[in-house]
Scaffold this active site. Structure first.
Site, mmCIF file in Angstrom:
data_model
loop_
_atom_site.group_PDB
_atom_site.id
_atom_site.type_symbol
_atom_site.label_atom_id
_atom_site.label_comp_id
_atom_site.label_asym_id
_atom_site.label_seq_id
_atom_site.Cartn_x
_atom_site.Cartn_y
_atom_site.Cartn_z
ATOM 1 N N ASP A 176 6.888 -1.563 -5.545
ATOM 2 C CA ASP A 176 5.886 -1.180 -4.550
ATOM 3 C C ASP A 176 6.663 -0.467 -3.455
ATOM 4 O O ASP A 176 7.370 -1.106 -2.680
ATOM 5 C CB ASP A 176 5.167 -2.421 -4.005
ATOM 6 C CG ASP A 176 4.065 -2.074 -2.992
ATOM 7 O OD1 ASP A 176 4.109 -0.953 -2.442
ATOM 8 O OD2 ASP A 176 3.187 -2.916 -2.760
ATOM 9 N N HIS A 177 6.555 0.870 -3.409
ATOM 10 C CA HIS A 177 7.456 1.623 -2.544
ATOM 11 C C HIS A 177 7.296 1.268 -1.072
ATOM 12 O O HIS A 177 8.217 1.452 -0.278
ATOM 13 C CB HIS A 177 7.265 3.135 -2.756
ATOM 14 C CG HIS A 177 5.957 3.673 -2.268
ATOM 15 N ND1 HIS A 177 4.811 3.630 -3.028
ATOM 16 C CD2 HIS A 177 5.607 4.246 -1.096
ATOM 17 C CE1 HIS A 177 3.821 4.171 -2.350
ATOM 18 N NE2 HIS A 177 4.266 4.549 -1.180
ATOM 19 N N HIS A 240 -0.159 -3.083 -1.729
ATOM 20 C CA HIS A 240 0.446 -2.844 -0.425
ATOM 21 C C HIS A 240 -0.022 -3.845 0.637
ATOM 22 O O HIS A 240 0.785 -4.464 1.333
ATOM 23 C CB HIS A 240 0.134 -1.428 0.066
ATOM 24 C CG HIS A 240 0.538 -0.343 -0.878
ATOM 25 N ND1 HIS A 240 1.646 -0.424 -1.695
ATOM 26 C CD2 HIS A 240 -0.019 0.862 -1.145
ATOM 27 C CE1 HIS A 240 1.758 0.679 -2.408
ATOM 28 N NE2 HIS A 240 0.755 1.470 -2.089
#
Length: 492
Positions: A176-177, A240
Protein backbone atom coordinates in the site's frame (compact mmCIF):
# COMPACT_ATOMS: atom_id res chain seq x y z
CA UNK A 1 25.11 -3.16 2.67
CA UNK A 2 23.89 -3.73 -0.90
CA UNK A 3 21.36 -6.47 -1.50
CA UNK A 4 22.05 -9.60 -3.50
CA UNK A 5 18.86 -10.46 -5.39
CA UNK A 6 17.19 -11.29 -8.70
CA UNK A 7 14.04 -9.18 -9.05
CA UNK A 8 11.31 -10.44 -11.39
CA UNK A 9 8.60 -7.96 -12.39
CA UNK A 10 5.43 -9.38 -13.90
CA UNK A 11 3.88 -6.56 -15.90
CA UNK A 12 7.17 -4.89 -16.80
CA UNK A 13 5.71 -3.00 -19.76
CA UNK A 14 3.02 -1.34 -17.65
CA UNK A 15 2.62 2.22 -16.49
CA UNK A 16 3.36 1.48 -12.81
CA UNK A 17 6.65 -0.20 -13.65
CA UNK A 18 7.84 2.70 -15.77
CA UNK A 19 6.60 5.52 -13.53
CA UNK A 20 7.43 4.06 -10.12
CA UNK A 21 9.32 0.77 -10.04
CA UNK A 22 12.28 1.50 -12.32
CA UNK A 23 12.92 4.96 -10.79
CA UNK A 24 12.66 3.50 -7.28
CA UNK A 25 15.09 0.70 -8.09
CA UNK A 26 17.45 3.28 -9.58
CA UNK A 27 17.35 5.41 -6.41
CA UNK A 28 18.27 2.28 -4.43
CA UNK A 29 21.08 1.73 -6.92
CA UNK A 30 22.38 5.29 -6.53
CA UNK A 31 22.28 5.01 -2.74
CA UNK A 32 24.24 1.76 -2.80
CA UNK A 33 21.41 -0.46 -1.59
CA UNK A 34 21.66 -2.22 -4.95
CA UNK A 35 25.08 -2.55 -6.51
CA UNK A 36 26.79 -5.29 -8.50
CA UNK A 37 24.94 -8.37 -7.27
CA UNK A 38 21.45 -7.75 -8.63
CA UNK A 39 19.51 -8.20 -11.84
CA UNK A 40 15.95 -7.46 -12.90
CA UNK A 41 13.87 -9.73 -15.14
CA UNK A 42 10.97 -7.96 -16.79
CA UNK A 43 8.11 -10.05 -18.14
CA UNK A 44 5.06 -9.05 -20.16
CA UNK A 45 3.22 -10.19 -23.28
CA UNK A 46 4.92 -7.66 -25.56
CA UNK A 47 7.77 -9.10 -27.70
CA UNK A 48 10.49 -6.73 -26.51
CA UNK A 49 14.23 -7.34 -26.86
CA UNK A 50 16.71 -6.75 -24.05
CA UNK A 51 18.02 -3.72 -25.90
CA UNK A 52 14.57 -2.17 -26.20
CA UNK A 53 13.80 -2.95 -22.57
CA UNK A 54 17.00 -1.21 -21.52
CA UNK A 55 15.99 1.86 -23.52
CA UNK A 56 12.63 1.93 -21.71
CA UNK A 57 14.42 1.78 -18.35
CA UNK A 58 16.89 4.51 -19.34
CA UNK A 59 14.03 6.76 -20.43
CA UNK A 60 12.16 6.20 -17.15
CA UNK A 61 15.17 7.36 -15.08
CA UNK A 62 16.41 10.14 -17.37
CA UNK A 63 15.61 12.86 -14.81
CA UNK A 64 17.38 11.00 -12.00
CA UNK A 65 20.65 9.84 -13.55
CA UNK A 66 23.83 11.86 -13.09
CA UNK A 67 24.96 10.83 -16.57
CA UNK A 68 23.87 8.76 -19.52
CA UNK A 69 26.66 6.31 -18.69
CA UNK A 70 25.29 5.82 -15.19
CA UNK A 71 21.79 5.17 -16.57
CA UNK A 72 23.17 2.69 -19.12
CA UNK A 73 25.17 0.84 -16.47
CA UNK A 74 22.05 0.48 -14.32
CA UNK A 75 19.92 -0.62 -17.27
CA UNK A 76 22.48 -3.29 -18.21
CA UNK A 77 21.23 -5.25 -15.17
CA UNK A 78 17.78 -5.56 -16.80
CA UNK A 79 16.68 -8.57 -18.88
CA UNK A 80 13.41 -9.20 -20.65
CA UNK A 81 11.29 -12.24 -21.39
CA UNK A 82 8.05 -12.19 -23.33
CA UNK A 83 5.66 -14.09 -21.11
CA UNK A 84 2.17 -15.57 -21.06
CA UNK A 85 1.26 -16.09 -17.39
CA UNK A 86 -0.77 -19.21 -18.23
CA UNK A 87 1.90 -20.91 -20.36
CA UNK A 88 4.00 -23.46 -18.46
CA UNK A 89 6.77 -23.36 -21.06
CA UNK A 90 7.37 -19.69 -20.32
CA UNK A 91 8.02 -20.48 -16.65
CA UNK A 92 10.51 -23.15 -17.64
CA UNK A 93 12.37 -20.50 -19.65
CA UNK A 94 12.05 -18.06 -16.75
CA UNK A 95 13.61 -20.57 -14.36
CA UNK A 96 16.54 -21.07 -16.73
CA UNK A 97 17.09 -17.30 -16.96
CA UNK A 98 16.82 -17.00 -13.18
CA UNK A 99 19.54 -19.61 -12.71
CA UNK A 100 21.82 -18.00 -15.30
CA UNK A 101 21.51 -14.56 -13.72
CA UNK A 102 21.91 -15.90 -10.20
CA UNK A 103 25.26 -17.38 -11.19
CA UNK A 104 26.34 -14.34 -13.22
CA UNK A 105 25.52 -11.83 -10.47
CA UNK A 106 26.26 -14.11 -7.49
CA UNK A 107 22.84 -13.35 -6.03
CA UNK A 108 22.92 -16.31 -3.61
CA UNK A 109 19.56 -17.59 -4.93
CA UNK A 110 17.69 -14.62 -3.42
CA UNK A 111 14.51 -13.84 -5.34
CA UNK A 112 12.00 -10.99 -5.22
CA UNK A 113 8.82 -11.22 -7.31
CA UNK A 114 6.70 -8.12 -7.98
CA UNK A 115 3.20 -8.74 -9.40
CA UNK A 116 2.41 -5.48 -11.18
CA UNK A 117 -0.60 -6.96 -12.97
CA UNK A 118 -4.35 -7.40 -12.59
CA UNK A 119 -5.15 -9.42 -9.42
CA UNK A 120 -6.90 -12.18 -11.38
CA UNK A 121 -3.44 -13.33 -12.54
CA UNK A 122 -1.86 -13.48 -9.08
CA UNK A 123 -2.96 -17.01 -8.26
CA UNK A 124 -1.92 -18.38 -11.66
CA UNK A 125 1.55 -16.85 -11.36
CA UNK A 126 2.07 -18.10 -7.80
CA UNK A 127 0.95 -21.61 -8.79
CA UNK A 128 3.45 -21.78 -11.67
CA UNK A 129 6.28 -20.31 -9.63
CA UNK A 130 5.82 -23.22 -7.26
CA UNK A 131 5.06 -26.02 -9.74
CA UNK A 132 8.00 -25.15 -12.01
CA UNK A 133 10.29 -25.00 -8.98
CA UNK A 134 11.25 -21.35 -9.46
CA UNK A 135 10.36 -20.98 -5.80
CA UNK A 136 12.77 -23.64 -4.55
CA UNK A 137 13.60 -22.71 -0.98
CA UNK A 138 17.11 -21.54 -1.78
CA UNK A 139 17.98 -18.07 -0.52
CA UNK A 140 15.19 -15.68 0.45
CA UNK A 141 12.01 -15.63 -1.63
CA UNK A 142 9.60 -12.70 -1.27
CA UNK A 143 6.46 -11.71 -3.13
CA UNK A 144 5.08 -8.17 -3.54
CA UNK A 145 1.46 -7.86 -4.64
CA UNK A 146 -0.30 -4.64 -5.60
CA UNK A 147 -3.77 -3.63 -4.50
CA UNK A 148 -6.60 -4.28 -4.88
CA UNK A 149 -6.28 -7.47 -2.84
CA UNK A 150 -9.66 -8.90 -3.83
CA UNK A 151 -12.94 -7.05 -4.36
CA UNK A 152 -14.62 -8.47 -1.26
CA UNK A 153 -13.86 -10.93 1.52
CA UNK A 154 -14.66 -13.98 -0.61
CA UNK A 155 -12.33 -13.03 -3.48
CA UNK A 156 -9.62 -11.83 -1.09
CA UNK A 157 -9.78 -15.14 0.82
CA UNK A 158 -9.52 -17.14 -2.41
CA UNK A 159 -6.58 -15.04 -3.57
CA UNK A 160 -4.87 -15.47 -0.23
CA UNK A 161 -5.24 -19.24 -0.37
CA UNK A 162 -3.75 -19.29 -3.86
CA UNK A 163 -0.72 -17.28 -2.74
CA UNK A 164 -0.26 -19.36 0.41
CA UNK A 165 0.05 -22.47 -1.78
CA UNK A 166 3.41 -21.12 -2.93
CA UNK A 167 4.51 -18.65 -0.24
CA UNK A 168 4.27 -18.37 3.52
CA UNK A 169 2.49 -15.37 5.05
CA UNK A 170 5.86 -13.96 6.13
CA UNK A 171 7.01 -14.01 2.49
CA UNK A 172 3.98 -12.09 1.16
CA UNK A 173 4.17 -8.28 1.11
CA UNK A 174 0.83 -6.64 0.26
CA UNK A 175 1.91 -3.19 -0.80
CA UNK A 176 0.00 0.00 0.00
CA UNK A 177 2.09 2.89 -1.29
CA UNK A 178 0.49 5.31 1.18
CA UNK A 179 2.25 3.44 4.00
CA UNK A 180 5.57 4.35 2.41
CA UNK A 181 4.95 8.10 2.64
CA UNK A 182 7.27 9.95 4.98
CA UNK A 183 4.57 11.51 7.19
CA UNK A 184 2.68 8.24 7.55
CA UNK A 185 5.83 6.73 9.00
CA UNK A 186 6.45 9.83 11.09
CA UNK A 187 3.21 9.20 12.99
CA UNK A 188 5.16 6.81 15.22
CA UNK A 189 7.62 9.56 16.15
CA UNK A 190 4.89 12.18 16.63
CA UNK A 191 2.83 9.92 18.89
CA UNK A 192 5.37 8.00 20.90
CA UNK A 193 8.41 10.32 21.07
CA UNK A 194 6.47 13.25 22.54
CA UNK A 195 5.14 12.88 26.07
CA UNK A 196 2.81 15.78 25.34
CA UNK A 197 0.84 13.67 22.86
CA UNK A 198 1.46 10.18 24.23
CA UNK A 199 -0.27 11.02 27.51
CA UNK A 200 -3.38 12.51 25.93
CA UNK A 201 -3.74 10.17 22.93
CA UNK A 202 -6.93 8.58 24.23
CA UNK A 203 -10.69 8.94 24.74
CA UNK A 204 -10.24 11.18 27.79
CA UNK A 205 -8.69 13.96 25.75
CA UNK A 206 -9.55 13.35 22.08
CA UNK A 207 -13.03 14.31 20.90
CA UNK A 208 -12.78 12.99 17.34
CA UNK A 209 -10.37 12.10 14.54
CA UNK A 210 -10.90 13.17 10.92
CA UNK A 211 -9.17 11.50 7.96
CA UNK A 212 -9.39 13.13 4.52
CA UNK A 213 -8.20 11.81 1.16
CA UNK A 214 -9.26 14.46 -1.38
CA UNK A 215 -8.58 14.53 -5.12
CA UNK A 216 -9.27 17.36 -7.57
CA UNK A 217 -9.18 15.04 -10.57
CA UNK A 218 -12.09 12.95 -11.77
CA UNK A 219 -11.81 9.34 -12.90
CA UNK A 220 -10.33 10.48 -16.24
CA UNK A 221 -9.27 7.49 -18.40
CA UNK A 222 -9.96 5.02 -15.56
CA UNK A 223 -13.74 5.32 -16.00
CA UNK A 224 -14.30 1.80 -17.31
CA UNK A 225 -12.20 0.13 -14.62
CA UNK A 226 -13.50 2.35 -11.83
CA UNK A 227 -17.12 1.75 -12.76
CA UNK A 228 -16.88 -2.04 -12.81
CA UNK A 229 -14.46 -2.85 -10.01
CA UNK A 230 -13.69 0.38 -8.20
CA UNK A 231 -15.72 2.88 -6.29
CA UNK A 232 -14.34 5.09 -3.53
CA UNK A 233 -15.05 2.58 -0.76
CA UNK A 234 -13.03 -0.22 -2.32
CA UNK A 235 -10.45 2.03 -3.95
CA UNK A 236 -9.52 4.18 -0.94
CA UNK A 237 -11.25 3.14 2.29
CA UNK A 238 -10.63 -0.62 2.49
CA UNK A 239 -6.88 -0.07 2.26
CA UNK A 240 -5.50 3.46 2.66
CA UNK A 241 -8.06 4.84 5.12
CA UNK A 242 -8.23 1.84 7.43
CA UNK A 243 -4.46 1.37 7.38
CA UNK A 244 -3.98 4.99 8.43
CA UNK A 245 -6.67 4.60 11.10
CA UNK A 246 -4.81 1.61 12.55
CA UNK A 247 -1.65 3.70 13.03
CA UNK A 248 -3.63 6.45 14.74
CA UNK A 249 -5.59 4.12 17.03
CA UNK A 250 -3.02 1.46 17.94
CA UNK A 251 -1.44 1.14 21.37
CA UNK A 252 2.27 1.69 21.76
CA UNK A 253 4.11 -1.47 20.66
CA UNK A 254 6.53 -3.10 23.09
CA UNK A 255 9.39 -2.61 20.63
CA UNK A 256 9.82 -0.93 17.25
CA UNK A 257 9.85 -4.28 15.48
CA UNK A 258 7.66 -5.58 12.68
CA UNK A 259 6.24 -8.29 14.96
CA UNK A 260 5.16 -5.97 17.76
CA UNK A 261 3.88 -3.21 15.46
CA UNK A 262 1.90 -5.73 13.42
CA UNK A 263 0.41 -7.21 16.58
CA UNK A 264 -0.91 -3.81 17.70
CA UNK A 265 -2.26 -2.99 14.24
CA UNK A 266 -4.10 -6.29 14.03
CA UNK A 267 -5.69 -5.56 17.41
CA UNK A 268 -7.17 -2.35 16.00
CA UNK A 269 -8.69 -4.16 13.03
CA UNK A 270 -10.14 -6.78 15.34
CA UNK A 271 -11.61 -4.04 17.56
CA UNK A 272 -13.38 -2.19 14.73
CA UNK A 273 -17.02 -1.95 15.70
CA UNK A 274 -19.44 -3.85 13.47
CA UNK A 275 -22.30 -1.44 12.68
CA UNK A 276 -25.96 -2.40 13.02
CA UNK A 277 -28.17 -2.31 9.94
CA UNK A 278 -29.50 1.09 10.96
CA UNK A 279 -25.97 2.40 11.49
CA UNK A 280 -24.93 1.12 8.07
CA UNK A 281 -27.66 3.35 6.61
CA UNK A 282 -26.91 6.43 8.71
CA UNK A 283 -23.16 6.41 9.50
CA UNK A 284 -21.89 5.96 5.94
CA UNK A 285 -22.46 8.32 3.01
CA UNK A 286 -21.93 7.66 -0.69
CA UNK A 287 -21.80 10.34 -3.35
CA UNK A 288 -21.18 10.86 -7.04
CA UNK A 289 -19.99 14.02 -8.76
CA UNK A 290 -22.19 15.85 -11.20
CA UNK A 291 -21.13 18.47 -13.71
CA UNK A 292 -19.82 21.81 -12.53
CA UNK A 293 -17.73 24.83 -13.40
CA UNK A 294 -14.56 25.60 -11.48
CA UNK A 295 -12.70 28.86 -12.19
CA UNK A 296 -14.64 29.14 -15.42
CA UNK A 297 -13.74 25.65 -16.62
CA UNK A 298 -16.55 23.17 -17.15
CA UNK A 299 -16.32 19.60 -15.90
CA UNK A 300 -18.62 16.77 -16.95
CA UNK A 301 -20.45 14.51 -14.54
CA UNK A 302 -19.16 11.08 -13.58
CA UNK A 303 -21.93 9.42 -15.61
CA UNK A 304 -20.73 11.35 -18.69
CA UNK A 305 -17.13 10.16 -18.36
CA UNK A 306 -15.87 7.77 -21.08
CA UNK A 307 -16.78 4.09 -20.54
CA UNK A 308 -19.02 4.85 -17.54
CA UNK A 309 -22.57 3.48 -17.53
CA UNK A 310 -25.03 6.42 -17.92
CA UNK A 311 -27.11 5.15 -14.97
CA UNK A 312 -24.09 4.17 -12.86
CA UNK A 313 -24.56 3.99 -9.09
CA UNK A 314 -20.82 3.73 -8.45
CA UNK A 315 -19.72 6.14 -5.74
CA UNK A 316 -16.92 8.61 -6.40
CA UNK A 317 -17.16 9.86 -2.81
CA UNK A 318 -17.44 8.04 0.48
CA UNK A 319 -17.63 9.34 4.03
CA UNK A 320 -18.48 7.76 7.31
CA UNK A 321 -17.77 7.06 10.95
CA UNK A 322 -15.71 4.20 12.33
CA UNK A 323 -15.39 3.29 16.00
CA UNK A 324 -12.61 1.30 17.63
CA UNK A 325 -13.88 -0.58 20.68
CA UNK A 326 -10.61 -0.49 22.59
CA UNK A 327 -9.93 0.83 26.11
CA UNK A 328 -7.97 3.68 24.52
CA UNK A 329 -10.58 4.90 22.02
CA UNK A 330 -13.99 3.52 23.08
CA UNK A 331 -16.77 5.67 21.54
CA UNK A 332 -14.38 8.17 19.90
CA UNK A 333 -15.58 8.72 16.30
CA UNK A 334 -13.05 8.31 13.50
CA UNK A 335 -14.57 10.27 10.62
CA UNK A 336 -13.32 9.71 7.10
CA UNK A 337 -14.04 11.14 3.66
CA UNK A 338 -12.50 10.49 0.29
CA UNK A 339 -13.57 11.56 -3.15
CA UNK A 340 -12.78 12.65 -6.66
CA UNK A 341 -13.38 16.01 -8.32
CA UNK A 342 -13.30 17.83 -4.97
CA UNK A 343 -12.28 21.41 -4.16
CA UNK A 344 -8.65 20.73 -3.47
CA UNK A 345 -6.10 17.92 -3.41
CA UNK A 346 -4.96 16.89 0.03
CA UNK A 347 -4.36 13.98 2.38
CA UNK A 348 -4.42 14.95 6.03
CA UNK A 349 -5.57 14.01 9.51
CA UNK A 350 -7.24 16.37 11.99
CA UNK A 351 -7.26 15.32 15.63
CA UNK A 352 -9.67 17.44 17.65
CA UNK A 353 -9.00 17.53 21.38
CA UNK A 354 -11.63 18.06 24.01
CA UNK A 355 -11.78 21.57 25.41
CA UNK A 356 -13.43 23.62 28.12
CA UNK A 357 -16.21 25.84 26.77
CA UNK A 358 -14.73 29.03 28.20
CA UNK A 359 -12.21 30.59 30.55
CA UNK A 360 -13.09 33.71 32.54
CA UNK A 361 -16.24 33.86 30.45
CA UNK A 362 -14.34 33.99 27.16
CA UNK A 363 -15.21 31.14 24.75
CA UNK A 364 -12.45 28.77 23.62
CA UNK A 365 -11.85 26.98 20.35
CA UNK A 366 -10.67 23.35 20.46
CA UNK A 367 -7.02 22.46 20.07
CA UNK A 368 -6.51 20.64 16.77
CA UNK A 369 -3.46 18.68 15.72
CA UNK A 370 -3.22 18.40 11.93
CA UNK A 371 -0.94 15.87 10.26
CA UNK A 372 -0.26 16.84 6.63
CA UNK A 373 0.59 13.85 4.43
CA UNK A 374 0.37 15.26 0.89
CA UNK A 375 1.01 17.38 -1.10
CA UNK A 376 2.79 19.08 1.81
CA UNK A 377 4.24 17.13 4.73
CA UNK A 378 4.36 18.19 8.35
CA UNK A 379 2.03 19.10 11.16
CA UNK A 380 0.38 22.02 12.93
CA UNK A 381 -1.19 22.52 16.34
CA UNK A 382 -3.84 25.17 16.92
CA UNK A 383 -3.82 26.75 20.38
CA UNK A 384 -5.61 29.57 22.18
CA UNK A 385 -3.59 32.69 22.94
CA UNK A 386 -4.31 36.17 24.22
CA UNK A 387 -4.81 39.06 21.86
CA UNK A 388 -2.49 42.02 22.36
CA UNK A 389 -4.38 44.73 24.22
CA UNK A 390 -5.83 45.79 27.54
CA UNK A 391 -8.76 43.36 27.58
CA UNK A 392 -8.56 39.61 28.03
CA UNK A 393 -9.55 38.50 24.54
CA UNK A 394 -8.47 35.22 23.01
CA UNK A 395 -7.14 34.62 19.52
CA UNK A 396 -6.23 31.44 17.74
CA UNK A 397 -2.57 30.72 17.10
CA UNK A 398 -0.92 27.92 15.14
CA UNK A 399 2.34 26.13 15.74
CA UNK A 400 3.18 25.01 12.23
CA UNK A 401 5.86 23.01 10.48
CA UNK A 402 5.39 22.02 6.87
CA UNK A 403 7.57 21.28 3.90
CA UNK A 404 7.10 20.12 0.35
CA UNK A 405 9.73 17.45 0.97
CA UNK A 406 8.57 15.25 -1.87
CA UNK A 407 9.13 18.01 -4.43
CA UNK A 408 12.51 18.93 -2.98
CA UNK A 409 13.67 15.31 -3.04
CA UNK A 410 14.27 15.17 0.71
CA UNK A 411 11.54 12.59 1.16
CA UNK A 412 12.04 9.16 -0.46
CA UNK A 413 9.47 7.93 -2.94
CA UNK A 414 7.05 5.52 -1.21
CA UNK A 415 7.94 2.67 -3.58
CA UNK A 416 11.64 3.21 -2.95
CA UNK A 417 11.09 2.96 0.80
CA UNK A 418 8.81 -0.07 0.55
CA UNK A 419 11.07 -2.02 -1.84
CA UNK A 420 13.95 -1.26 0.52
CA UNK A 421 11.86 -2.70 3.37
CA UNK A 422 11.15 -5.89 1.40
CA UNK A 423 14.84 -6.36 0.61
CA UNK A 424 15.51 -6.13 4.35
CA UNK A 425 12.56 -8.36 5.28
CA UNK A 426 10.76 -5.57 7.14
CA UNK A 427 6.98 -6.01 6.80
CA UNK A 428 6.09 -3.18 9.21
CA UNK A 429 4.58 -1.04 6.47
CA UNK A 430 2.67 -3.81 4.70
CA UNK A 431 -0.74 -5.35 5.29
CA UNK A 432 -0.98 -8.67 7.09
CA UNK A 433 -3.75 -11.05 6.02
CA UNK A 434 -5.54 -10.56 9.36
CA UNK A 435 -5.75 -6.83 8.64
CA UNK A 436 -7.05 -7.43 5.12
CA UNK A 437 -9.61 -9.96 6.31
CA UNK A 438 -10.99 -7.72 9.08
CA UNK A 439 -11.19 -4.69 6.79
CA UNK A 440 -13.11 -6.61 4.11
CA UNK A 441 -15.57 -7.93 6.70
CA UNK A 442 -16.49 -4.33 7.54
CA UNK A 443 -16.39 -2.95 4.00
CA UNK A 444 -18.57 -5.82 2.72
CA UNK A 445 -21.30 -4.79 5.16
CA UNK A 446 -21.30 -1.25 3.80
CA UNK A 447 -21.09 -2.43 0.17
CA UNK A 448 -24.07 -4.77 0.63
CA UNK A 449 -26.16 -1.93 2.03
CA UNK A 450 -25.30 0.30 -0.92
CA UNK A 451 -25.69 -2.45 -3.53
CA UNK A 452 -29.23 -3.10 -2.27
CA UNK A 453 -29.97 0.66 -2.40
CA UNK A 454 -30.73 0.76 1.31
CA UNK A 455 -28.90 4.08 1.48
CA UNK A 456 -29.26 6.99 -0.98
CA UNK A 457 -26.66 8.02 -3.55
CA UNK A 458 -26.02 11.72 -2.97
CA UNK A 459 -24.86 13.91 -5.84
CA UNK A 460 -22.34 16.71 -5.37
CA UNK A 461 -21.13 19.43 -7.66
CA UNK A 462 -17.69 19.16 -9.21
CA UNK A 463 -15.34 21.43 -7.27
CA UNK A 464 -17.17 21.07 -3.95
CA UNK A 465 -16.07 19.06 -0.91
CA UNK A 466 -18.68 16.38 -1.41
CA UNK A 467 -22.41 16.02 -0.78
CA UNK A 468 -24.17 18.00 1.92
CA UNK A 469 -24.98 14.71 3.65
CA UNK A 470 -21.31 14.31 4.64
CA UNK A 471 -21.44 17.65 6.48
CA UNK A 472 -24.73 16.73 8.12
CA UNK A 473 -23.17 13.46 9.29
CA UNK A 474 -20.75 15.35 11.53
CA UNK A 475 -23.31 17.96 12.56
CA UNK A 476 -25.52 15.18 13.90
CA UNK A 477 -22.61 14.12 16.11
CA UNK A 478 -22.01 17.65 17.38
CA UNK A 479 -19.00 18.61 15.29
CA UNK A 480 -17.92 19.67 11.79
CA UNK A 481 -15.15 19.05 9.28
CA UNK A 482 -12.03 20.97 10.27
CA UNK A 483 -10.62 21.25 6.75
CA UNK A 484 -13.00 23.13 4.49
CA UNK A 485 -11.07 24.57 1.55
CA UNK A 486 -12.75 27.45 -0.25
CA UNK A 487 -14.61 26.32 -3.37
CA UNK A 488 -14.20 28.26 -6.59
CA UNK A 489 -17.10 26.74 -8.41
CA UNK A 490 -20.09 28.39 -10.05
CA UNK A 491 -23.53 26.95 -9.31
CA UNK A 492 -25.23 25.17 -12.17
Amino acid sequence: MSAKVIVTIFGASGDLAQRKLYPSLFRLYKSGNLSEHFAVIGTARRPWSKEYFESVVVESISDLADSHEQAQEFASHFYYQSHDVADTEHYIKLKKLQEELNERYQAEHNKLFFLSMAPQFFGTIAKHLKSENIVDGKGFERLIVEKPFGTDLATASQLNEELLAAFDEEQIFRIDHYLGKEMIQSIFALRFANLLFENIWNKDYIDNVQITFAEKLGVEERGGYYDTSGGALRDMVQNHTLQLLSLLAMDKPSTFSKEDIRQEKIKVFQQLRKPSQKELQTLFIRGQYKSGTVNGKKYISYRSEPNVTPESMTETFAAGTFFVDSPRFQDVPFFFRTGKRLTDKGTLVNITFKQMESIFGVPLTPNVLTIFIQPTEGFSLSINGKEVGEKFQLAGNTLDYRTNATASGASPDPYEKLIYDVLHNDSTNFSHWEEVRASWELIDQIEDTWANNQAPLHFYQAGSMGPEASFELLQQQGTSWIWQPQANNDEQ
